[in-house]
Design a protein around this motif. Sequence first.
Motif, short mmCIF file in Angstrom:
data_model
loop_
_atom_site.label_atom_id
_atom_site.label_comp_id
_atom_site.label_asym_id
_atom_site.label_seq_id
_atom_site.Cartn_x
_atom_site.Cartn_y
_atom_site.Cartn_z
N GLU A 10 -50.24 8.84 89.23
CA GLU A 10 -49.80 7.46 89.01
C GLU A 10 -48.25 7.83 88.96
O GLU A 10 -47.45 6.81 88.91
CB GLU A 10 -49.60 7.40 87.59
N GLU A 11 -47.48 8.63 89.46
CA GLU A 11 -45.85 9.10 89.71
C GLU A 11 -45.72 8.63 90.69
O GLU A 11 -46.43 8.47 92.29
CB GLU A 11 -46.44 10.71 90.06
N VAL A 12 -44.37 8.34 90.52
CA VAL A 12 -43.55 8.09 92.26
C VAL A 12 -42.28 9.06 91.63
O VAL A 12 -41.43 9.50 91.03
CB VAL A 12 -42.83 6.93 91.86
N GLY A 22 -37.78 21.49 91.27
CA GLY A 22 -38.28 21.52 92.38
C GLY A 22 -39.09 19.71 92.77
O GLY A 22 -39.03 19.43 93.80
N GLU A 23 -39.01 19.20 91.44
CA GLU A 23 -39.18 18.22 91.51
C GLU A 23 -39.27 17.58 90.16
O GLU A 23 -38.86 17.45 89.51
CB GLU A 23 -41.00 18.29 91.02
N VAL A 24 -38.92 16.22 90.35
CA VAL A 24 -38.53 14.56 89.42
C VAL A 24 -39.68 13.66 90.30
O VAL A 24 -39.89 13.20 91.19
CB VAL A 24 -36.74 14.48 89.32
N ALA A 25 -40.23 13.59 89.14
CA ALA A 25 -41.41 12.17 88.87
C ALA A 25 -41.48 11.19 88.00
O ALA A 25 -40.84 11.97 86.61
CB ALA A 25 -42.89 12.60 88.92
N LEU A 26 -41.57 10.05 88.31
CA LEU A 26 -41.53 9.33 86.93
C LEU A 26 -43.06 8.29 86.89
O LEU A 26 -43.61 7.93 88.12
CB LEU A 26 -40.63 8.02 87.68
N ASP A 55 -52.15 15.05 82.73
CA ASP A 55 -50.74 15.26 81.32
C ASP A 55 -49.54 14.91 82.21
O ASP A 55 -49.00 13.87 81.56
CB ASP A 55 -50.94 16.17 80.59
N GLU A 56 -49.42 14.66 83.33
CA GLU A 56 -47.95 15.31 84.45
C GLU A 56 -48.40 13.41 84.54
O GLU A 56 -47.04 12.77 85.06
CB GLU A 56 -48.26 15.61 85.57
N ASN A 57 -50.13 12.57 85.44
CA ASN A 57 -49.37 11.29 85.12
C ASN A 57 -49.60 10.37 83.83
O ASN A 57 -50.08 9.12 84.29
CB ASN A 57 -50.61 11.62 85.75
N ASN A 90 -43.46 10.92 82.72
CA ASN A 90 -42.46 10.48 84.14
C ASN A 90 -42.01 13.17 83.45
O ASN A 90 -42.63 13.13 82.63
CB ASN A 90 -40.94 10.91 82.78
N HIS A 91 -42.29 13.57 84.37
CA HIS A 91 -42.37 14.86 84.43
C HIS A 91 -41.60 16.04 85.77
O HIS A 91 -40.74 15.47 86.36
CB HIS A 91 -43.67 15.30 84.63
N LEU A 92 -40.86 17.23 85.36
CA LEU A 92 -40.26 17.76 86.15
C LEU A 92 -40.83 19.06 86.54
O LEU A 92 -42.09 19.94 86.06
CB LEU A 92 -38.37 17.73 85.69
N VAL A 109 -44.29 24.50 88.50
CA VAL A 109 -45.18 23.80 87.31
C VAL A 109 -44.31 23.28 86.84
O VAL A 109 -43.10 22.80 86.71
CB VAL A 109 -44.52 25.30 86.16
N ASP A 110 -45.00 21.95 87.07
CA ASP A 110 -44.69 20.60 86.54
C ASP A 110 -44.64 20.89 84.94
O ASP A 110 -45.08 20.99 83.67
CB ASP A 110 -45.62 19.34 86.80
N PHE A 111 -43.64 20.27 83.88
CA PHE A 111 -43.93 19.87 82.96
C PHE A 111 -43.73 18.02 82.09
O PHE A 111 -42.89 17.90 82.84
CB PHE A 111 -43.50 21.29 82.17
#
Length: 411
Positions: A250-252, A316-320, A340-342, A345-347, A380-382
């Motif tokens: 679901e992320e961009v 290393g990642e910014v996701a909306l 859960d990351e989807n 918002n996650h980093l 590692v996404d959180f």
Amino acid sequence: MTLKNFDQKLTQYANLLVNVGVHVQKHQKILLSIAVDQQLLAHKLVDAAYAAGADKVVIKWQDNYVLKQFLNSTTDEMLTKIPSYIKDEADTLMNEHYSRITILSEAPDSLSGVDAKRLAKYQQALSTAQQTITEATINNRISWLVAGAANRVWAKELFPDESEEEAYDHLWEAIFTTSRITDDPIKTWQAHINELSKRADWLNSLHLDKLHYQAKTADITIGLAKDHIWEAAGSTDTQGNYFVPNIPTEEVFTAPNLHDINGEITSTKPLSYQGNVLTKIHLVFKDGQIIDASAEQGNEVLQELIKTDAGSRSLGEVALVPYDSPISNSEIIFQNTLYDENASNHLAIGAGYPFNVKNGTELSKEKLHQLGVNDSQVHVDFMVGSADMNIDGITQNGSIIPIFRNGNWAE
Ligand code: ZN
Ligand code: ZN
């Protein structure tokens, strides 16, 4: 298993993973990593892959019970002594451009009780041996896919009030729903990919310099890498094959600038990382570096994680992801990052994706670093999203564009 049409849905799911996810082409070779108790799904994936024209499917059967016994029992020396055939195999498979399908199904705490330092040491030794796989994956030299499957222990942890059978059905149903297994999943996914791509196009048209997050749990400004590209849904591998690396997605997302992150943020959902659960991860940043880190649960694992290498002290990642999305609306906390990351918002702590900057997969590590793309052995996404989160985009000339309001897209 009493779920209605389970066998049919599982077949549709396997077909989706093969034909949209990793997008198997004629003569493609596939490396499938899947738990030993997922034989039925493995067989359906094998069937779908050969039906799509694959030349070979190699299966790596996973078993966290066996891994846990090894980690708890072996000597320090054996822990990091990875046999040379592991590296040879990784190199050979990547030389021959094997695509990867990874199915996650282990319970979130399947490795809990293993000493965090020993676990980190082993993981580091293993990922060094298998570095060609990580590099081929992160640079999209191969197509790859991560998806999930239900497991009884995991299901019972998520739905403790239900019988084991009910919980297991419940988790499969949730996986099918969030993965959009409709009457025609492939058509549904084409529409979904279009929607996500439009969001990415919009963000790319804004040419943002930074994002400013504000919520009860966040006050942080995250610079974006120079020449960054927002990506969504799918990527194209270096052979020209369009694939969707995560189902669901679901992320961009794009690459943050590792030199320019300031402020603090706290995670809003539990994170299952290497068989441990981490909650309320609190990170403080100055000029792109984590200068303070703590977690309410799993603090030792977090401390080991950020000590991995130079890159594990930045993002290393910014996701909306809008708060109002199917996974979020299911109100299930899966305790599995893929889901859960989807929902949020996650980093990500650690490596950035080179393809998140213009011509990134052709640039040297030094050049990528200059642009702000982080390099690390870990990624590692959180989860940081919340219903009260506002995000402003800040352009090069300082003008402010609302990106998120109250947890959802501002427009
Ligand atoms: Zn992500
Ligand atoms: Zn990520």
